[in-house]
Motif scaffolding. Structure first.
Motif, PDB file in Angstrom:
ATOM      1  N   ILE A  13       4.543  10.452  -6.478  1.00 27.44           N
ATOM      2  CA  ILE A  13       3.890   9.314  -7.436  1.00 27.44           C
ATOM      3  C   ILE A  13       4.927   9.409  -8.632  1.00 27.44           C
ATOM      4  N   ASP A  14       5.603   8.512  -9.074  1.00 27.91           N
ATOM      5  CA  ASP A  14       6.191   8.581 -10.291  1.00 27.91           C
ATOM      6  C   ASP A  14       5.045   8.077 -11.444  1.00 27.91           C
ATOM      7  N   GLU A  15       4.420   9.120 -12.227  1.00 22.79           N
ATOM      8  CA  GLU A  15       3.316   8.836 -13.131  1.00 22.79           C
ATOM      9  C   GLU A  15       3.747   8.000 -14.198  1.00 22.79           C
ATOM     10  N   GLN A  16       5.064   8.000 -14.609  1.00 28.34           N
ATOM     11  CA  GLN A  16       5.568   6.940 -15.599  1.00 28.34           C
ATOM     12  C   GLN A  16       5.228   5.520 -15.150  1.00 28.34           C
ATOM     13  N   ALA A  17       5.343   5.305 -13.865  1.00 29.02           N
ATOM     14  CA  ALA A  17       5.459   3.936 -13.662  1.00 29.02           C
ATOM     15  C   ALA A  17       3.755   3.366 -13.120  1.00 29.02           C
ATOM     16  N   LEU A  18       2.868   4.185 -13.452  1.00 23.30           N
ATOM     17  CA  LEU A  18       1.529   3.694 -13.035  1.00 23.30           C
ATOM     18  C   LEU A  18       0.831   2.397 -13.305  1.00 23.30           C
ATOM     19  N   PRO A  19       1.129   1.991 -14.194  1.00 16.56           N
ATOM     20  CA  PRO A  19       0.428   0.682 -14.858  1.00 16.56           C
ATOM     21  C   PRO A  19       1.555  -0.597 -13.971  1.00 16.56           C
ATOM     22  N   LEU A  42      -4.565   7.605 -14.739  1.00 22.63           N
ATOM     23  CA  LEU A  42      -4.865   6.345 -14.236  1.00 22.63           C
ATOM     24  C   LEU A  42      -5.868   5.701 -15.285  1.00 22.63           C
ATOM     25  N   ARG A  43      -6.681   6.535 -15.516  1.00 24.31           N
ATOM     26  CA  ARG A  43      -7.727   6.136 -16.522  1.00 24.31           C
ATOM     27  C   ARG A  43      -7.307   5.453 -17.831  1.00 24.31           C
ATOM     28  N   ASN A  44      -6.264   6.392 -18.314  1.00 22.35           N
ATOM     29  CA  ASN A  44      -5.570   6.199 -19.574  1.00 22.35           C
ATOM     30  C   ASN A  44      -4.786   5.014 -19.598  1.00 22.35           C
ATOM     31  N   GLU A  45      -4.263   4.763 -18.634  1.00 23.53           N
ATOM     32  CA  GLU A  45      -3.192   3.725 -18.246  1.00 23.53           C
ATOM     33  C   GLU A  45      -3.965   2.025 -17.587  1.00 23.53           C
ATOM     34  N   GLY A  46      -5.629   2.340 -17.487  1.00 23.23           N
ATOM     35  CA  GLY A  46      -6.038   1.133 -17.508  1.00 23.23           C
ATOM     36  C   GLY A  46      -5.812   0.873 -15.613  1.00 23.23           C
ATOM     37  N   ARG A  68       3.281  -0.171 -11.267  1.00 24.15           N
ATOM     38  CA  ARG A  68       3.214   0.036  -9.580  1.00 24.15           C
ATOM     39  C   ARG A  68       2.147  -0.159  -9.260  1.00 24.15           C
ATOM     40  N   PHE A  69       0.703   0.247  -9.685  1.00 28.42           N
ATOM     41  CA  PHE A  69      -0.426   0.301  -9.021  1.00 28.42           C
ATOM     42  C   PHE A  69      -1.401  -0.721  -9.793  1.00 28.42           C
ATOM     43  N   VAL A  81       0.852  -1.169  -0.124  1.00 28.95           N
ATOM     44  CA  VAL A  81       0.158   0.059   0.125  1.00 28.95           C
ATOM     45  C   VAL A  81       0.754   1.169  -0.026  1.00 28.95           C
ATOM     46  N   THR A  82       0.599   2.061  -0.894  1.00 21.87           N
ATOM     47  CA  THR A  82       1.357   3.270  -1.117  1.00 21.87           C
ATOM     48  C   THR A  82       0.296   4.610  -0.742  1.00 21.87           C
ATOM     49  N   ILE A  83       0.830   5.179   0.545  1.00 24.53           N
ATOM     50  CA  ILE A  83       0.014   6.677   0.615  1.00 24.53           C
ATOM     51  C   ILE A  83       0.734   7.741   0.132  1.00 24.53           C
ATOM     52  N   ALA A  84       0.233   8.476  -0.673  1.00 24.20           N
ATOM     53  CA  ALA A  84       0.792   9.756  -1.035  1.00 24.20           C
ATOM     54  C   ALA A  84       0.108  10.938  -0.514  1.00 24.20           C
ATOM     55  N   ARG A  85       1.013  12.002  -0.056  1.00 21.71           N
ATOM     56  CA  ARG A  85       0.341  13.268   0.533  1.00 21.71           C
ATOM     57  C   ARG A  85       0.381  14.510  -0.408  1.00 21.71           C
ATOM     58  N   GLU A  86       1.098  14.060  -1.638  1.00 23.93           N
ATOM     59  CA  GLU A  86       1.328  15.050  -2.646  1.00 23.93           C
ATOM     60  C   GLU A  86       1.630  14.355  -3.822  1.00 23.93           C
TER      61      GLU A  86
END
Length: 106
Positions: free
Chosen positions: A24-30, A54-58, A32-33, A15-20
Motif C-alpha cells: 500500500i502506498d500510504e502517500q496516496a491514501l486519501p 487512515l484516521r489522520n487522512e480522514g 486511493r481509498f 477493491v484492493t486486497i493487501a496481504r502486506e
C-alpha cells in the motif's frame, strides 16, 4: 468469506486486497481509498500505525480481525468499530457503512 466479492456486491467499484503493508502506498491514501477494512496484523506486522494514518487522512475504516486487544483499541481508536472473527458479511457491511456515515443497504 470472499471479502472482495462482498464489497463489490454492495457497490464497491474497485477493491484492493493487501496481504502486506508494503503493498500500500500510504502517500496516496486519501486519493486511493474511500474506505478501508483493516486487519490488526498483516503478516506479522501490526497495522495500528497504518490505521492512525487512515484516521489522520480522514479515510473511514473499521477493524476486522482475529487478533484483538480491545483495551488497546478503545484507548487508541475509541470511535473505530472492531469486528472480531468470525463475523458475518452483513455485520461488516453495516460497520463500514456506519464508518462512512451511511446507512447500510436494505
Amino acid at each position: 468469506m470472499d471479502l472482495e466479492q462482498l464489497c463489490r456486491d454492495h457497490g464497491a467499484a474497485d477493491v484492493t486486497i493487501a496481504r502486506e503493508l508494503a503493498e500500500i502506498d500510504e502517500q496516496a491514501l486519501p486519493s486511493r481509498f474511500d474506505a478501508a477494512i483493516v486487519d490488526l496484523m498483516l503478516g506479522a506486522v501490526s497495522t495500528l500505525d497504518f490505521a492512525a494514518g487512515l484516521r489522520n487522512e480522514g479515510v473511514p475504516f473499521v477493524f476486522a480481525s482475529g487478533y484483538s486487544d480491545p483495551d488497546e483499541l478503545r484507548s487508541s481508536f475509541p470511535d473505530i468499530r472492531l469486528l472480531t472473527k468470525p463475523y458475518s458479511g452483513e455485520d461488516l457491511i453495516v460497520a463500514i457503512a456506519a464508518a462512512c456515515g451511511r446507512v447500510a443497504p436494505a
